[in-house]
Design a protein around this motif. Structure first.
Motif, PDB file in Angstrom:
ATOM      1  N   GLN A  48       0.788  -1.159  -0.010  1.00  0.00           N
ATOM      2  CA  GLN A  48       0.044  -0.160  -0.087  1.00  0.00           C
ATOM      3  C   GLN A  48       0.944   1.322   0.070  1.00  0.00           C
ATOM      4  N   GLY A  49       2.205   1.173   0.414  1.00  0.00           N
ATOM      5  CA  GLY A  49       3.196   2.394   0.337  1.00  0.00           C
ATOM      6  C   GLY A  49       3.161   3.287  -0.810  1.00  0.00           C
ATOM      7  N   PRO A  50       3.292   2.726  -1.979  1.00  0.00           N
ATOM      8  CA  PRO A  50       3.406   3.460  -3.269  1.00  0.00           C
ATOM      9  C   PRO A  50       2.083   4.010  -3.457  1.00  0.00           C
ATOM     10  N   GLN A  51       0.946   3.485  -3.008  1.00  0.00           N
ATOM     11  CA  GLN A  51      -0.266   4.056  -3.200  1.00  0.00           C
ATOM     12  C   GLN A  51      -0.428   5.437  -2.514  1.00  0.00           C
ATOM     13  N   LEU A  52       0.116   5.610  -1.556  1.00  0.00           N
ATOM     14  CA  LEU A  52       0.288   6.812  -0.481  1.00  0.00           C
ATOM     15  C   LEU A  52       1.568   7.805  -1.058  1.00  0.00           C
ATOM     16  N   GLY A  53       1.861   7.123  -2.093  1.00  0.00           N
ATOM     17  CA  GLY A  53       3.419   8.068  -2.415  1.00  0.00           C
ATOM     18  C   GLY A  53       4.660   7.786  -1.937  1.00  0.00           C
ATOM     19  N   LEU A  54       4.915   6.756  -1.163  1.00  0.00           N
ATOM     20  CA  LEU A  54       6.079   6.318  -0.646  1.00  0.00           C
ATOM     21  C   LEU A  54       6.798   5.819  -1.773  1.00  0.00           C
ATOM     22  N   PRO A  55       8.277   5.561  -1.679  1.00  0.00           N
ATOM     23  CA  PRO A  55       8.987   4.743  -2.577  1.00  0.00           C
ATOM     24  C   PRO A  55       8.532   3.360  -2.478  1.00  0.00           C
ATOM     25  N   ALA A  56       8.623   2.308  -3.459  1.00  0.00           N
ATOM     26  CA  ALA A  56       8.358   1.027  -3.398  1.00  0.00           C
ATOM     27  C   ALA A  56       9.442   0.282  -2.744  1.00  0.00           C
ATOM     28  N   GLY A  57      10.542   0.599  -2.840  1.00  0.00           N
ATOM     29  CA  GLY A  57      11.645  -0.142  -1.846  1.00  0.00           C
ATOM     30  C   GLY A  57      12.120   0.668  -0.732  1.00  0.00           C
ATOM     31  N   PRO A  58      13.028   0.360  -0.186  1.00  0.00           N
ATOM     32  CA  PRO A  58      13.476   1.018   1.107  1.00  0.00           C
ATOM     33  C   PRO A  58      13.821   2.429   0.976  1.00  0.00           C
ATOM     34  N   PHE A  59      13.427   3.185   2.224  1.00  0.00           N
ATOM     35  CA  PHE A  59      13.796   4.649   1.839  1.00  0.00           C
ATOM     36  C   PHE A  59      13.868   5.078   3.059  1.00  0.00           C
ATOM     37  N   PRO A  60      14.911   6.537   3.300  1.00  0.00           N
ATOM     38  CA  PRO A  60      15.227   6.972   4.626  1.00  0.00           C
ATOM     39  C   PRO A  60      14.035   7.676   5.137  1.00  0.00           C
ATOM     40  N   VAL A  61      14.128   7.667   6.574  1.00  0.00           N
ATOM     41  CA  VAL A  61      13.080   8.791   7.328  1.00  0.00           C
ATOM     42  C   VAL A  61      14.223   9.534   8.002  1.00  0.00           C
ATOM     43  N   GLU A  62      14.429  11.035   8.138  1.00  0.00           N
ATOM     44  CA  GLU A  62      15.310  11.617   9.041  1.00  0.00           C
ATOM     45  C   GLU A  62      14.377  12.322  10.138  1.00  0.00           C
ATOM     46  N   TYR A  63      14.769  11.995  11.342  1.00  0.00           N
ATOM     47  CA  TYR A  63      14.227  12.428  12.704  1.00  0.00           C
ATOM     48  C   TYR A  63      15.093  13.611  13.097  1.00  0.00           C
ATOM     49  N   LEU A  64      14.624  14.798  13.425  1.00  0.00           N
ATOM     50  CA  LEU A  64      15.208  15.911  13.878  1.00  0.00           C
ATOM     51  C   LEU A  64      14.685  16.244  15.246  1.00  0.00           C
ATOM     52  N   ASN A  65      15.354  16.501  16.460  1.00  0.00           N
ATOM     53  CA  ASN A  65      15.004  16.700  17.780  1.00  0.00           C
ATOM     54  C   ASN A  65      15.701  17.924  18.226  1.00  0.00           C
ATOM     55  N   GLY A  66      15.040  18.800  18.882  1.00  0.00           N
ATOM     56  CA  GLY A  66      15.710  19.908  19.645  1.00  0.00           C
ATOM     57  C   GLY A  66      14.805  20.969  19.732  1.00  0.00           C
ATOM     58  N   ALA A  67      15.226  21.694  20.939  1.00  0.00           N
ATOM     59  CA  ALA A  67      14.346  22.885  21.332  1.00  0.00           C
ATOM     60  C   ALA A  67      12.875  22.458  21.774  1.00  0.00           C
ATOM     61  N   GLY A  68      12.791  21.248  22.341  1.00  0.00           N
ATOM     62  CA  GLY A  68      11.402  20.776  22.675  1.00  0.00           C
ATOM     63  C   GLY A  68      10.506  20.381  21.537  1.00  0.00           C
ATOM     64  N   ASN A  69      11.239  20.322  20.398  1.00  0.00           N
ATOM     65  CA  ASN A  69      10.172  20.032  19.218  1.00  0.00           C
ATOM     66  C   ASN A  69      10.757  18.688  18.252  1.00  0.00           C
ATOM     67  N   SER A  70      10.165  17.941  17.676  1.00  0.00           N
ATOM     68  CA  SER A  70      10.373  16.970  16.718  1.00  0.00           C
ATOM     69  C   SER A  70      10.109  16.994  15.488  1.00  0.00           C
ATOM     70  N   LEU A  71      10.724  16.687  14.425  1.00  0.00           N
ATOM     71  CA  LEU A  71      10.232  16.555  13.122  1.00  0.00           C
ATOM     72  C   LEU A  71      10.636  15.146  12.520  1.00  0.00           C
ATOM     73  N   ALA A  72      10.050  14.715  11.565  1.00  0.00           N
ATOM     74  CA  ALA A  72      10.507  13.780  10.707  1.00  0.00           C
ATOM     75  C   ALA A  72      10.251  14.154   9.098  1.00  0.00           C
ATOM     76  N   VAL A  73      11.326  13.886   8.221  1.00  0.00           N
ATOM     77  CA  VAL A  73      11.157  14.148   6.930  1.00  0.00           C
ATOM     78  C   VAL A  73      11.122  12.698   6.126  1.00  0.00           C
ATOM     79  N   LEU A  74       9.871  12.729   5.399  1.00  0.00           N
ATOM     80  CA  LEU A  74       9.765  11.507   4.652  1.00  0.00           C
ATOM     81  C   LEU A  74       9.687  11.876   3.249  1.00  0.00           C
ATOM     82  N   PRO A  75       9.983  10.843   2.166  1.00  0.00           N
ATOM     83  CA  PRO A  75       9.858  11.179   0.792  1.00  0.00           C
ATOM     84  C   PRO A  75       8.665  10.737   0.359  1.00  0.00           C
ATOM     85  N   ILE A  76       7.584  11.446  -0.094  1.00  0.00           N
ATOM     86  CA  ILE A  76       6.384  11.285  -0.394  1.00  0.00           C
ATOM     87  C   ILE A  76       6.179  12.065  -1.909  1.00  0.00           C
ATOM     88  N   GLN A  77       5.858  11.237  -2.867  1.00  0.00           N
ATOM     89  CA  GLN A  77       5.441  11.626  -4.162  1.00  0.00           C
ATOM     90  C   GLN A  77       6.911  12.366  -4.675  1.00  0.00           C
TER      91      GLN A  77
END
Length: 138
Positions: A48-77
């Motif tokens: 179902q991943g590619p139907q939501l815009g994710l790559p069909a194969g393995p992909f990186p997710v980057e997590y950034l945490n600091g100053a009381g905030n957290s972000l995640a960066v995902l490759p979509i479409q």
């Protein structure tokens, strides 16, 4: 912290509106001694991943945490979407537009999309050998 959130909003707006380049760098300057941690994990989602815009194969997710905030960066479409940590009853939940990236601990990692076409979901797993997760959502 408000300054950090303003910079994120401005950066996301600039990234979304930019049509002149293929890549955009975002620099966030923090005052004080707030340390930023960066962690990259590799995921693979079900069919179902590619139907939501994710790559069909393995992909990186980057997590950034600091100053009381957290972000995640995902490759979509083919774009890097910035997800912001939001309140969750369990695990770490991140939102970006119509998408929710949710690491629900023992229930697994899921990407949800809620749009006019209806709600879609994919289940994902961390690929062995990727870096261990940072303290997400804290």
């Amino acid at each position: 912290m408000k300054y950090f959130v303003k910079l994120i909003v401005i950066g996301v707006a600039v990234a979304c509106c930019s049509t002149t380049s293929d890549a955009t760098d975002l620099t966030i300057k923090l005052t004080g001694s707030d340390a930023i941690s960066r962690n990259i994990e590799t995921f693979q989602c079900d069919v179902q991943g590619p139907q939501l815009g994710l790559p069909a194969g393995p992909f990186p997710v980057e997590y950034l945490n600091g100053a009381g905030n957290s972000l995640a960066v995902l490759p979509i479409q083919g774009q890097s979407l910035i997800f912001v940590n939001v309140v969750s009853g369990s695990g770490a939940r991140y939102a970006s537009g119509r998408y929710i990236w949710w690491d629900a601990g023992s229930r697994g990692v899921h990407l949800y999309s809620d749009s006019l076409e209806g709600k879609k979901e994919t289940s994902c797993q961390t690929i062995k050998g990727s870096q261990p997760p940072a303290e997400r959502g804290k």
